[in-house]
Every structure is written in structure tokens, then in C-alpha cells.
Motif scaffolding. Structure first.
Motif, PDB file in Angstrom:
ATOM      1  N   LYS A  75      -2.888   7.625   7.547  1.00 40.34           N
ATOM      2  CA  LYS A  75      -3.625   8.260   8.626  1.00 40.34           C
ATOM      3  C   LYS A  75      -3.295   9.745   8.642  1.00 40.34           C
ATOM      4  O   LYS A  75      -2.107  10.122   8.630  1.00 40.34           O
ATOM      5  N   ALA A  76      -4.299  10.580   8.659  1.00 38.65           N
ATOM      6  CA  ALA A  76      -4.081  12.020   8.518  1.00 38.65           C
ATOM      7  C   ALA A  76      -3.132  12.574   9.573  1.00 38.65           C
ATOM      8  O   ALA A  76      -2.286  13.426   9.268  1.00 38.65           O
ATOM      9  N   GLU A  77      -3.228  12.083  10.808  1.00 37.65           N
ATOM     10  CA  GLU A  77      -2.432  12.641  11.890  1.00 37.65           C
ATOM     11  C   GLU A  77      -1.015  12.062  11.972  1.00 37.65           C
ATOM     12  O   GLU A  77      -0.246  12.423  12.861  1.00 37.65           O
ATOM     13  N   ASP A  78      -0.659  11.177  11.034  1.00 37.06           N
ATOM     14  CA  ASP A  78       0.660  10.534  11.061  1.00 37.06           C
ATOM     15  C   ASP A  78       1.526  11.061   9.919  1.00 37.06           C
ATOM     16  O   ASP A  78       1.382  10.630   8.776  1.00 37.06           O
ATOM     17  N   PRO A  79       2.471  11.950  10.201  1.00 35.51           N
ATOM     18  CA  PRO A  79       3.312  12.516   9.139  1.00 35.51           C
ATOM     19  C   PRO A  79       4.510  11.639   8.782  1.00 35.51           C
ATOM     20  O   PRO A  79       5.171  11.871   7.771  1.00 35.51           O
ATOM     21  N   GLU A  80       4.800  10.622   9.618  1.00 36.53           N
ATOM     22  CA  GLU A  80       5.990   9.783   9.385  1.00 36.53           C
ATOM     23  C   GLU A  80       5.618   8.647   8.420  1.00 36.53           C
ATOM     24  O   GLU A  80       5.085   7.611   8.810  1.00 36.53           O
ATOM     25  N   GLN A  81       5.885   8.853   7.146  1.00 31.52           N
ATOM     26  CA  GLN A  81       5.478   7.916   6.110  1.00 31.52           C
ATOM     27  C   GLN A  81       6.667   7.482   5.254  1.00 31.52           C
ATOM     28  O   GLN A  81       6.505   7.114   4.095  1.00 31.52           O
ATOM     29  N   SER A  82       7.858   7.486   5.836  1.00 34.29           N
ATOM     30  CA  SER A  82       9.070   7.240   5.044  1.00 34.29           C
ATOM     31  C   SER A  82       9.069   5.876   4.356  1.00 34.29           C
ATOM     32  O   SER A  82       9.488   5.756   3.199  1.00 34.29           O
ATOM     33  N   GLN A  83       8.612   4.819   5.063  1.00 33.74           N
ATOM     34  CA  GLN A  83       8.627   3.492   4.469  1.00 33.74           C
ATOM     35  C   GLN A  83       7.591   3.363   3.336  1.00 33.74           C
ATOM     36  O   GLN A  83       7.834   2.704   2.327  1.00 33.74           O
ATOM     37  N   VAL A  84       6.454   4.004   3.525  1.00 33.94           N
ATOM     38  CA  VAL A  84       5.440   3.996   2.468  1.00 33.94           C
ATOM     39  C   VAL A  84       5.960   4.736   1.245  1.00 33.94           C
ATOM     40  O   VAL A  84       5.810   4.283   0.106  1.00 33.94           O
ATOM     41  N   LEU A  85       6.600   5.873   1.473  1.00 36.34           N
ATOM     42  CA  LEU A  85       7.150   6.658   0.364  1.00 36.34           C
ATOM     43  C   LEU A  85       8.259   5.901  -0.354  1.00 36.34           C
ATOM     44  O   LEU A  85       8.374   5.956  -1.591  1.00 36.34           O
ATOM     45  N   LYS A  86       9.047   5.162   0.409  1.00 42.74           N
ATOM     46  CA  LYS A  86      10.106   4.349  -0.196  1.00 42.74           C
ATOM     47  C   LYS A  86       9.504   3.278  -1.110  1.00 42.74           C
ATOM     48  O   LYS A  86       9.989   3.032  -2.234  1.00 42.74           O
ATOM     49  N   ALA A  87       8.444   2.641  -0.624  1.00 41.39           N
ATOM     50  CA  ALA A  87       7.771   1.630  -1.433  1.00 41.39           C
ATOM     51  C   ALA A  87       7.151   2.254  -2.681  1.00 41.39           C
ATOM     52  O   ALA A  87       7.204   1.685  -3.776  1.00 41.39           O
ATOM     53  N   LEU A  88       6.582   3.433  -2.525  1.00 43.27           N
ATOM     54  CA  LEU A  88       5.973   4.123  -3.661  1.00 43.27           C
ATOM     55  C   LEU A  88       6.996   4.436  -4.748  1.00 43.27           C
ATOM     56  O   LEU A  88       6.687   4.371  -5.945  1.00 43.27           O
ATOM     57  N   LYS A  89       8.200   4.787  -4.336  1.00 38.76           N
ATOM     58  CA  LYS A  89       9.256   5.077  -5.316  1.00 38.76           C
ATOM     59  C   LYS A  89       9.533   3.842  -6.175  1.00 38.76           C
ATOM     60  O   LYS A  89       9.700   3.946  -7.393  1.00 38.76           O
ATOM     61  N   GLN A  90       9.594   2.679  -5.525  1.00 31.98           N
ATOM     62  CA  GLN A  90       9.831   1.442  -6.274  1.00 31.98           C
ATOM     63  C   GLN A  90       8.682   1.157  -7.239  1.00 31.98           C
ATOM     64  O   GLN A  90       8.903   0.749  -8.389  1.00 31.98           O
ATOM     65  N   ILE A  91       7.479   1.378  -6.781  1.00 33.96           N
ATOM     66  CA  ILE A  91       6.308   1.125  -7.625  1.00 33.96           C
ATOM     67  C   ILE A  91       6.281   2.098  -8.801  1.00 33.96           C
ATOM     68  O   ILE A  91       6.000   1.710  -9.943  1.00 33.96           O
ATOM     69  N   LYS A  92       6.600   3.341  -8.531  1.00 34.47           N
ATOM     70  CA  LYS A  92       6.627   4.363  -9.581  1.00 34.47           C
ATOM     71  C   LYS A  92       7.658   4.007 -10.648  1.00 34.47           C
ATOM     72  O   LYS A  92       7.390   4.139 -11.853  1.00 34.47           O
ATOM     73  N   ARG A  93       8.821   3.557 -10.223  1.00 34.04           N
ATOM     74  CA  ARG A  93       9.888   3.228 -11.177  1.00 34.04           C
ATOM     75  C   ARG A  93       9.492   2.074 -12.091  1.00 34.04           C
ATOM     76  O   ARG A  93       9.861   2.038 -13.257  1.00 34.04           O
ATOM     77  N   SER A  94       8.754   1.126 -11.564  1.00 35.68           N
ATOM     78  CA  SER A  94       8.387  -0.039 -12.372  1.00 35.68           C
ATOM     79  C   SER A  94       7.420   0.328 -13.494  1.00 35.68           C
ATOM     80  O   SER A  94       7.435  -0.280 -14.557  1.00 35.68           O
ATOM     81  N   GLY A  95       6.557   1.317 -13.234  1.00 31.50           N
ATOM     82  CA  GLY A  95       5.608   1.759 -14.251  1.00 31.50           C
ATOM     83  C   GLY A  95       4.457   0.809 -14.515  1.00 31.50           C
ATOM     84  O   GLY A  95       3.679   1.012 -15.452  1.00 31.50           O
ATOM     85  N   ARG A  96       4.294  -0.207 -13.681  1.00 30.16           N
ATOM     86  CA  ARG A  96       3.263  -1.217 -13.948  1.00 30.16           C
ATOM     87  C   ARG A  96       1.901  -0.835 -13.385  1.00 30.16           C
ATOM     88  O   ARG A  96       0.877  -1.310 -13.847  1.00 30.16           O
ATOM     89  N   ILE A  97       1.897   0.015 -12.360  1.00 31.10           N
ATOM     90  CA  ILE A  97       0.636   0.437 -11.753  1.00 31.10           C
ATOM     91  C   ILE A  97       0.333   1.869 -12.178  1.00 31.10           C
ATOM     92  O   ILE A  97       1.104   2.786 -11.903  1.00 31.10           O
ATOM     93  N   ARG A  98      -0.790   2.064 -12.841  1.00 29.00           N
ATOM     94  CA  ARG A  98      -1.179   3.404 -13.279  1.00 29.00           C
ATOM     95  C   ARG A  98      -2.384   3.946 -12.524  1.00 29.00           C
ATOM     96  O   ARG A  98      -2.522   5.146 -12.354  1.00 29.00           O
ATOM     97  N   GLU A  99      -3.271   3.061 -12.097  1.00 27.26           N
ATOM     98  CA  GLU A  99      -4.470   3.484 -11.376  1.00 27.26           C
ATOM     99  C   GLU A  99      -4.173   3.546  -9.884  1.00 27.26           C
ATOM    100  O   GLU A  99      -3.975   2.515  -9.243  1.00 27.26           O
ATOM    101  N   ALA A 100      -4.110   4.750  -9.345  1.00 27.92           N
ATOM    102  CA  ALA A 100      -3.780   4.915  -7.925  1.00 27.92           C
ATOM    103  C   ALA A 100      -4.669   5.980  -7.290  1.00 27.92           C
ATOM    104  O   ALA A 100      -5.168   6.891  -7.967  1.00 27.92           O
ATOM    105  N   LEU A 101      -4.856   5.851  -5.998  1.00 26.14           N
ATOM    106  CA  LEU A 101      -5.678   6.792  -5.236  1.00 26.14           C
ATOM    107  C   LEU A 101      -5.095   6.904  -3.836  1.00 26.14           C
ATOM    108  O   LEU A 101      -4.766   5.897  -3.213  1.00 26.14           O
ATOM    109  N   LEU A 102      -4.970   8.124  -3.341  1.00 27.67           N
ATOM    110  CA  LEU A 102      -4.498   8.364  -1.978  1.00 27.67           C
ATOM    111  C   LEU A 102      -5.703   8.536  -1.064  1.00 27.67           C
ATOM    112  O   LEU A 102      -6.577   9.367  -1.324  1.00 27.67           O
ATOM    113  N   VAL A 103      -5.742   7.743   0.009  1.00 21.99           N
ATOM    114  CA  VAL A 103      -6.850   7.801   0.960  1.00 21.99           C
ATOM    115  C   VAL A 103      -6.324   8.304   2.297  1.00 21.99           C
ATOM    116  O   VAL A 103      -5.512   7.638   2.951  1.00 21.99           O
TER     117      VAL A 103
END
Length: 368
Positions: free
Chosen positions: A115-143
Motif C-alpha cells: 500500500k503506497a501510504e504504508d511505509p512499515e514493510q519490515s516483515q515483507v522485506l524480511k520475507a523478500l530476503k529469504q526469497i532472494k537468497r533461495s534464487g528460485r523466483i526470478r519473475e517478480a513485480l512490485l505493485v
């Protein structure tokens, strides 16, 4: 004509269990969009905006697939696409590791929803770090969602840029789109841009949801049945990837599709109707059908090559052929019901157009 008549007698779609196996296998391989974001970020709204379904239909359609992750199949009865939602990211003491591992293995494109007006995204960013490390997902889009809830244009752009920077600090450069599913005058904003971006990652998205003009009533009528035809095509492709299975399962699925389509045009599905459709397709169509199916099965029996390249090629061919067969059948049934003439040339042209049109979707789906 005699060949298809023989197929009809041997593989009655009402009695043969092969079609059920095909549909089950197809359901396990659905192209899947993984929605990652906090509760309230707009994930369900995104699905509603794409599918045109209402809040109740979407809300009741999710089913658990892990402890906190849920899956939504679309369409519900004849699924050709799935959305997966990892819930609980903002909950205390929630470790999403197991859910992330499951979603990674089952999904084909990742949508990070913020959500554009919500800057508190720590848990989402934490999950993204795990996904990035695995290297299994390459097709991504930020909405970025709810953009017009920030009324000031300068502040709106600042909010979008802030979340974009947060994500890219974890993921690297990432394509994005800014939307609002309840935009000015209640009309979704930038929905077509979202479809285009998603379609770059999963071509089936554009096939399902892009607004396309229809030149006549027959095309408009087919548009109401296209998703069902794609469901049958997906089942045919899924089972034809397996050595020896497709020889029985593919014709069974195709006959079941023709049965369903005939009924929806108000026609009684009989051996005579099938024979007349085959005859309308032109001399040699039945022979060509049987020979191509047989050659695909033989190719899959070649050691190593047949079980990889041969299987993949057979899956794409069966997907495209089944879709094109359904498209031609709809045109034939429409004209027959209205008492309008139709030529073999018209049917063959429509078959070829449909086959060529669906190739990118089939190749993408069967290459995963």
C-alpha cells in the motif's frame, strides 16, 4: 471421419476415467501468481479487479494450502490459473519460512503488493530476503496499491519512491506498477498497465484478462467459453507430457470438451454430430489427427530425449491442438444452431488462427 467415429466408440467421455486423471494432473500444474504483502495491502482487491468477481466470490474461493498460505483457483470450476497468498506477515512470532518454501516451489511469478501510504514493510522485506537468497523466483513485480488515498501528488510520488527503494535495497532493480482499485470516480486506475506487466511474466494473464474487441456475435459468444476451452487444453497438455498416457487421455479430454461445448450451444452430442463436424473440417482431418497423435506418443518413448524434449513438445502440441479444436467447434456449433452455412476452408482457417494464437501461452506454461 471414420477414425473419429472409432475414437468416439472406444473413448466415450462419459465412461472413461482417463479424463479425470488428466484434470487432476493439470490442477497440480496451474500457472500460479504468488501475492506477497501485508493484510490490507490490496491482494484480494487485485484479484477482484483482474477477474471481475465480487468480494464474496473471491473471499470464499480461497482454500488453505499451508498453515497460513491460501490458494485461489480461477475459474473455480474449470481452473487455468491460481493466485497464492501468504498471510500473517505482520503477525507477531510468525516465521514464514515454511510457507515461503512451499510457495516458491508452487509459483511462477511473484507480486509484491504494498500500500503506497504504508511505509512499515519490515516483515515483507524480511520475507523478500529469504526469497532472494533461495534464487528460485526470478519473475517478480512490485505493485503499489491505493495510490489515490494519498491525495497530494508530490506526497504520493514520495510514498511510492520510498517503498520502491526499500524493496530494491533487498531485491535489486525491480519493475513496478502503481495502481488504485478504487480510483477516481470509482474506476480502477492503471489496471491495463498491471495486466500488461503481469502478461510479460505470465502470457496466460493477457489471454484471460486483456480487453479484446470482438468483430461479430460468434466471437463474443466464444469469449464466454474460452476459459473452459483453455481448461480442457491444459488438461490435454498435462497428460500428453507423460509417455504412453496421452494416447488415451488426450482424445478422451478432447471428446469431453466437444461434448460440453455442443451442450452449451443447445445441441445434442451424438456420434453423428461428431462425424458431421469432422467432415466439415475437411477430407483428411481425421487421418491427420490420428497420425500426429501417434507420432507424438512414439517420440516420447525415445530414451532420455523422448522423456524431456519429446514430452515437452507433445504437451505444447496437445495444448494448442485442443484449444484450436475447441475454437473451430464453437464456430461450427454456432453456425449449425443458427442454420447458417460454413465451409471447410473457414473452419480450417479458424483452427489455424487459434492454434498460432495460443502457442505463446502453451510454450510458457509447459516450459516451467
Amino acid at each position: 471421419m471414420k477414425i473419429l467415429d472409432h475414437v468416439y466408440r472406444r473413448l466415450n467421455p462419459e465412461a472413461n476415467p482417463a479424463s479425470q486423471t488428466a484434470f487432476e494432473r493439470s490442477a497440480q500444474q496451474l500457472p500460479t501468481v504468488w501475492l506477497l504483502g501485508k493484510t490490507g495491502a490490496g491482494k484480494s482487491s487485485l484479484i477482484r479487479a483482474l477477474t471481475g468477481l465480487d468480494r464474496v466470490e473471491v473471499g470464499s474461493g480461497f482454500r488453505p494450502c499451508t498453515l497460513t498460505a491460501e490458494q485461489y483457483d480461477y475459474p473455480a470450476q474449470t481452473p487455468v490459473l491460481a493466485f497464492m497468498d501468504t498471510r500473517g506477515l505482520a503477525e507477531a512470532d510468525y516465521d514464514p519460512s515454511a510457507d515461503i518454501a512451499n510457495c516458491e516451489s508452487a509459483s511462477h511469478a511473484l507480486l509484491v503488493v504494498m500500500k503506497a501510504e504504508d511505509p512499515e514493510q519490515s516483515q515483507v522485506l524480511k520475507a523478500l530476503k529469504q526469497i532472494k537468497r533461495s534464487g528460485r523466483i526470478r519473475e517478480a513485480l512490485l505493485v503499489h496499491t491505493g495510490i489515490y488515498q494519498v491525495e497530494n501528488e508530490i506526497e504520493r510520488q514520495r510514498c511510492i519512491a520510498h517503498n520502491q527503494q526499500q524493496v530494491e535495497a533487498v531485491w535489486g532493480t525491480l519493475d513496478s506498477v502503481a495502481v488504485d482499485f478504487n480510483g477516481p470516480d470509482g474506476v480502477p486506475a492503471n489496471l491495463e498497465a498491471l495486466k500488461e506487466k503481469l502478461g510479460e511474466r505470465l502470457p496466460i494473464i493477457l489471454e484471460l484478462f486483456r480487453n479484446q474487441g470482438h468483430s461479430d456475435a460468434e466471437e463474443r459468444n466464444f469469449s464466454e467459453l474460452k476459459r473452459e476451452v483453455m481448461w480442457y487444453a491444459g488438461a490435454a497438455g498435462a497428460c500428453d507430457a507423460i509417455p504412453a498416457v496421452g494416447l488415451v487421455a488426450v482424445p478422451t479430454v478432447q471428446l469431453k470438451m466437444l461434448h460440453s461445448l455442443a451442450n452449451q450451444y443447445g445441441l445434442e452430442y451424438t456420434r453423428r454430430l461428431l462425424s458431421e463436424f469432422a467432415a466439415a473440417m475437411g477430407t483428411g482431418f481425421g487421418v491427420q489427427y490420428a497420425s500426429r497423435l501417434g507420432l507424438r506418443q512414439l517420440a516420447k518413448l525415445i530414451p532420455v530425449w523422448g522423456q524431456t524434449v519429446g514430452g515437452a513438445s507433445a504437451a505444447v502440441a496437445s495444448y494448442c491442438f485442443t484449444y484450436a479444436l475447441g475454437r473451430a467447434a464453437c464456430m461450427y456449433f454456432y453456425r449449425l444452431k443458427r442454420g447458417e452455412p460454413i465451409t471447410s476452408q473457414e473452419l480450417r482457417e479458424r483452427f489455424k488462427q487459434a492454434f498460432d494464437h495460443i502457442v505463446p501461452v502453451a510454450r510458457d506454461e509447459k516450459s516451467r
